[in-house]
Design a protein around this motif. Structure first.
Motif, PDB file in Angstrom:
ATOM      1  N   LYS A   1     -13.683  17.587  13.006  1.00 32.57           N
ATOM      2  CA  LYS A   1     -14.093  18.020  14.348  1.00 32.57           C
ATOM      3  C   LYS A   1     -15.518  18.570  14.342  1.00 32.57           C
ATOM      4  O   LYS A   1     -15.904  19.316  15.244  1.00 32.57           O
ATOM      5  CB  LYS A   1     -13.121  19.085  14.859  1.00 32.57           C
ATOM      6  CG  LYS A   1     -11.664  18.632  14.905  1.00 32.57           C
ATOM      7  CD  LYS A   1     -10.729  19.785  15.214  1.00 32.57           C
ATOM      8  CE  LYS A   1     -10.659  20.772  14.074  1.00 32.57           C
ATOM      9  NZ  LYS A   1      -9.736  21.895  14.315  1.00 32.57           N
ATOM     10  N   GLY A   2     -16.297  18.200  13.346  1.00 33.74           N
ATOM     11  CA  GLY A   2     -17.634  18.770  13.190  1.00 33.74           C
ATOM     12  C   GLY A   2     -18.603  18.358  14.285  1.00 33.74           C
ATOM     13  O   GLY A   2     -18.421  17.347  14.960  1.00 33.74           O
ATOM     14  N   GLN A   3     -19.638  19.152  14.443  1.00 30.71           N
ATOM     15  CA  GLN A   3     -20.649  18.877  15.454  1.00 30.71           C
ATOM     16  C   GLN A   3     -21.393  17.584  15.115  1.00 30.71           C
ATOM     17  O   GLN A   3     -21.691  17.322  13.946  1.00 30.71           O
ATOM     18  CB  GLN A   3     -21.639  20.028  15.538  1.00 30.71           C
ATOM     19  CG  GLN A   3     -21.053  21.311  16.095  1.00 30.71           C
ATOM     20  CD  GLN A   3     -20.536  21.160  17.505  1.00 30.71           C
ATOM     21  OE1 GLN A   3     -19.330  21.168  17.711  1.00 30.71           O
ATOM     22  NE2 GLN A   3     -21.414  20.993  18.461  1.00 30.71           N
ATOM     23  N   TYR A   4     -21.720  16.819  16.118  1.00 31.40           N
ATOM     24  CA  TYR A   4     -22.490  15.596  15.900  1.00 31.40           C
ATOM     25  C   TYR A   4     -23.839  15.604  16.619  1.00 31.40           C
ATOM     26  O   TYR A   4     -24.725  14.830  16.274  1.00 31.40           O
ATOM     27  CB  TYR A   4     -21.688  14.358  16.318  1.00 31.40           C
ATOM     28  CG  TYR A   4     -21.109  14.411  17.705  1.00 31.40           C
ATOM     29  CD1 TYR A   4     -21.859  14.063  18.821  1.00 31.40           C
ATOM     30  CD2 TYR A   4     -19.789  14.799  17.900  1.00 31.40           C
ATOM     31  CE1 TYR A   4     -21.319  14.089  20.098  1.00 31.40           C
ATOM     32  CE2 TYR A   4     -19.234  14.836  19.167  1.00 31.40           C
ATOM     33  CZ  TYR A   4     -20.002  14.479  20.278  1.00 31.40           C
ATOM     34  OH  TYR A   4     -19.464  14.518  21.531  1.00 31.40           O
ATOM     35  N   ASP A   5     -24.018  16.499  17.588  1.00 30.71           N
ATOM     36  CA  ASP A   5     -25.311  16.513  18.264  1.00 30.71           C
ATOM     37  C   ASP A   5     -26.420  17.012  17.346  1.00 30.71           C
ATOM     38  O   ASP A   5     -27.582  16.643  17.515  1.00 30.71           O
ATOM     39  CB  ASP A   5     -25.262  17.341  19.549  1.00 30.71           C
ATOM     40  CG  ASP A   5     -24.751  18.751  19.357  1.00 30.71           C
ATOM     41  OD1 ASP A   5     -24.330  19.081  18.238  1.00 30.71           O
ATOM     42  OD2 ASP A   5     -24.762  19.519  20.337  1.00 30.71           O
ATOM     43  N   MET A   6     -26.057  17.818  16.324  1.00 30.52           N
ATOM     44  CA  MET A   6     -27.079  18.297  15.401  1.00 30.52           C
ATOM     45  C   MET A   6     -27.580  17.179  14.481  1.00 30.52           C
ATOM     46  O   MET A   6     -28.627  17.317  13.849  1.00 30.52           O
ATOM     47  CB  MET A   6     -26.563  19.474  14.584  1.00 30.52           C
ATOM     48  CG  MET A   6     -25.358  19.208  13.704  1.00 30.52           C
ATOM     49  SD  MET A   6     -25.771  18.628  12.033  1.00 30.52           S
ATOM     50  CE  MET A   6     -26.641  20.029  11.381  1.00 30.52           C
ATOM     51  N   VAL A   7     -26.839  16.066  14.408  1.00 33.88           N
ATOM     52  CA  VAL A   7     -27.307  14.867  13.706  1.00 33.88           C
ATOM     53  C   VAL A   7     -27.940  13.901  14.699  1.00 33.88           C
ATOM     54  O   VAL A   7     -28.974  13.283  14.431  1.00 33.88           O
ATOM     55  CB  VAL A   7     -26.143  14.168  12.970  1.00 33.88           C
ATOM     56  CG1 VAL A   7     -26.602  12.862  12.338  1.00 33.88           C
ATOM     57  CG2 VAL A   7     -25.554  15.081  11.906  1.00 33.88           C
ATOM     58  N   SER A   8     -27.337  13.781  15.854  1.00 30.96           N
ATOM     59  CA  SER A   8     -27.780  12.818  16.862  1.00 30.96           C
ATOM     60  C   SER A   8     -29.193  13.087  17.362  1.00 30.96           C
ATOM     61  O   SER A   8     -30.035  12.188  17.407  1.00 30.96           O
ATOM     62  CB  SER A   8     -26.805  12.829  18.042  1.00 30.96           C
ATOM     63  OG  SER A   8     -27.189  11.900  19.024  1.00 30.96           O
ATOM     64  N   ASN A   9     -29.461  14.337  17.727  1.00 28.50           N
ATOM     65  CA  ASN A   9     -30.743  14.651  18.363  1.00 28.50           C
ATOM     66  C   ASN A   9     -31.955  14.503  17.440  1.00 28.50           C
ATOM     67  O   ASN A   9     -32.924  13.830  17.799  1.00 28.50           O
ATOM     68  CB  ASN A   9     -30.695  16.059  18.963  1.00 28.50           C
ATOM     69  CG  ASN A   9     -29.689  16.167  20.099  1.00 28.50           C
ATOM     70  OD1 ASN A   9     -29.359  15.179  20.735  1.00 28.50           O
ATOM     71  ND2 ASN A   9     -29.194  17.371  20.345  1.00 28.50           N
ATOM     72  N   PRO A  10     -31.946  15.102  16.229  1.00 22.53           N
ATOM     73  CA  PRO A  10     -33.129  14.955  15.367  1.00 22.53           C
ATOM     74  C   PRO A  10     -33.373  13.516  14.913  1.00 22.53           C
ATOM     75  O   PRO A  10     -34.513  13.127  14.659  1.00 22.53           O
ATOM     76  CB  PRO A  10     -32.815  15.855  14.162  1.00 22.53           C
ATOM     77  CG  PRO A  10     -31.726  16.753  14.607  1.00 22.53           C
ATOM     78  CD  PRO A  10     -30.938  15.967  15.598  1.00 22.53           C
ATOM     79  N   CYS A  11     -32.283  12.732  14.781  1.00 23.75           N
ATOM     80  CA  CYS A  11     -32.404  11.389  14.213  1.00 23.75           C
ATOM     81  C   CYS A  11     -32.388  10.283  15.264  1.00 23.75           C
ATOM     82  O   CYS A  11     -32.460   9.096  14.914  1.00 23.75           O
ATOM     83  CB  CYS A  11     -31.271  11.148  13.212  1.00 23.75           C
ATOM     84  SG  CYS A  11     -31.273  12.290  11.818  1.00 23.75           S
ATOM     85  N   ASN A  12     -32.281  10.663  16.535  1.00 26.08           N
ATOM     86  CA  ASN A  12     -32.254   9.668  17.622  1.00 26.08           C
ATOM     87  C   ASN A  12     -31.155   8.627  17.418  1.00 26.08           C
ATOM     88  O   ASN A  12     -31.363   7.423  17.635  1.00 26.08           O
ATOM     89  CB  ASN A  12     -33.616   8.973  17.761  1.00 26.08           C
ATOM     90  CG  ASN A  12     -34.697   9.915  18.244  1.00 26.08           C
ATOM     91  OD1 ASN A  12     -34.467  10.722  19.140  1.00 26.08           O
ATOM     92  ND2 ASN A  12     -35.875   9.834  17.651  1.00 26.08           N
ATOM     93  N   TYR A  13     -29.956   9.092  17.026  1.00 24.25           N
ATOM     94  CA  TYR A  13     -28.831   8.188  16.829  1.00 24.25           C
ATOM     95  C   TYR A  13     -28.042   7.938  18.125  1.00 24.25           C
ATOM     96  O   TYR A  13     -27.220   7.030  18.175  1.00 24.25           O
ATOM     97  CB  TYR A  13     -27.875   8.752  15.774  1.00 24.25           C
ATOM     98  CG  TYR A  13     -28.359   8.607  14.350  1.00 24.25           C
ATOM     99  CD1 TYR A  13     -28.984   7.448  13.902  1.00 24.25           C
ATOM    100  CD2 TYR A  13     -28.165   9.638  13.424  1.00 24.25           C
ATOM    101  CE1 TYR A  13     -29.414   7.319  12.590  1.00 24.25           C
ATOM    102  CE2 TYR A  13     -28.584   9.511  12.099  1.00 24.25           C
ATOM    103  CZ  TYR A  13     -29.205   8.353  11.696  1.00 24.25           C
ATOM    104  OH  TYR A  13     -29.616   8.221  10.383  1.00 24.25           O
TER     105      TYR A  13
END
Length: 325
Positions: A298-310
């Motif tokens: 259930k981990g956060q994904y916006d902290m990966v999505s935003n910096p990496c433009n995924y």
């Protein structure tokens, strides 16, 4: 229809729902932490069939279920009120009742497709994660779970180098208005247990400490990996664990291409774990080892999505939509 089980204030859920609205898809959001207080639920069971209803919707109305967050029942209005009555006795009873109810809820979705199956999540502790990761071909830290002082000392002597101690479940912060206490991964001095005189203590996870080149956060979705490198080792505050955030001087985050062999092992591990999504923590050591630490379904994904433009929020929405077909 899509059922979203989440919690109050989860910004990631909000962003994905924006994409569901954009694609004009029907869904119902339920914040699990206030499920019992703000929603009408009923589970009818007889000799011929069983049926769960939520706000007049039968479980058969939901073709897809996304278990995003479980919420924090201990901070719900019902639990907070109970603390004034019989103290921990009633609170403990309510927690068990709540857990039993959620189990009844989840097993009623026999025909639905899940994004993050709640039963797989509930059965996946850190010990099982390490065993399954090793079975899948991933490198793992040398580890010991013990409550015995002598066992801990012998393990530290075997490691020879630095070690780290972690809680078996989740990290937690306790506190009063005056003080805060963090139970999170900490470096363990080789002399710690020489001064720690108690023979027994709460079972804890002790692992070899690996000098990292970079820390990796990998969001996994339907067999695809979206990896981000975190240069946490460049800051003493985040060197042991990047979650000791330095808000004045944040770590650098960049997209990262994982080796194909690691990708295949991660896919194998997630299949063993029964998960189709999750946030995976790994490190790349200075010697070139890719070492698995843990997965948070259930981990956060916006902290990966935003910096990496995924654009993971849209990808999750499309995953849910595709599961409707």
């Amino acid at each position: 229809m899509i059922l979203i089980l989440t919690a109050h204030g989860d910004h990631s859920t909000d962003q994905t729902i924006d994409w569901l609205n954009y694609y004009n898809v029907q869904y119902q959001r339920i914040n699990i932490d206030d499920l019992l207080a703000n929603h009408t639920v009923a589970y009818s069971i007889d000799h011929n069939h069983s049926e769960f209803t939520i706000d007049q919707h039968q479980t058969s109305d939901f073709k897809v279920v996304w278990f995003r967050k479980s919420g924090v029942f201990r901070s719900s209005d019902l639990m907070l009120q109970s603390k004034n009555i019989l103290s921990d006795q009633l609170s403990s009873f309510l927690s068990f009742e709540y857990t039993a109810f959620i189990q009844a809820l989840t097993i009623s979705f026999t025909k639905a497709k899940w994004l993050c199956n709640i039963e797989a999540v509930n059965s996946l502790d850190k010990t099982k994660q390490l065993i399954l990761a090793s079975k899948a071909g991933l490198d793992i830290p040398e580890s010991l779970i013990t409550n015995d002082r002598k066992q801990a000392i012998a393990f530290l002597q075997k490691l020879k180098g630095k070690s780290i101690i972690k809680p078996l479940a989740e990290s937690e912060i306790f506190g009063t208005p005056e003080n805060k206490y963090s139970i999170s991964p900490k470096l363990l001095s080789k002399d710690f247990f020489r001064y720690f005189k108690r023979k027994k203590f709460l079972p804890s996870l002790i692992q070899e400490y690996l000098e990292k080149d970079i820390e990796l956060r990998i969001f996994y979705l339907d067999s695809e990996c979206y990896a981000m490198a975190i240069f946490s080792q460049l800051d003493e505050q985040t060197k042991v664990d990047y979650r000791n955030y330095n808000f004045k001087k944040p770590n650098r985050f960049v997209p990262y291409n994982l080796p194909k062999t690691i990708l295949k092992s991660i896919q194998c591990f997630m299949e063993y774990a029964g998960l189709n999504t999750g946030s995976i923590d790994m490190i790349k050591t200075k010697s070139g080892r890719f070492v698995f630490l843990e997965v948070n379904p259930k981990g956060q994904y916006d902290m990966v999505s935003n910096p990496c433009n995924y654009f993971l929020e849209e990808k999750i929405a499309l995953s849910l939509i595709n599961k409707l077909n």
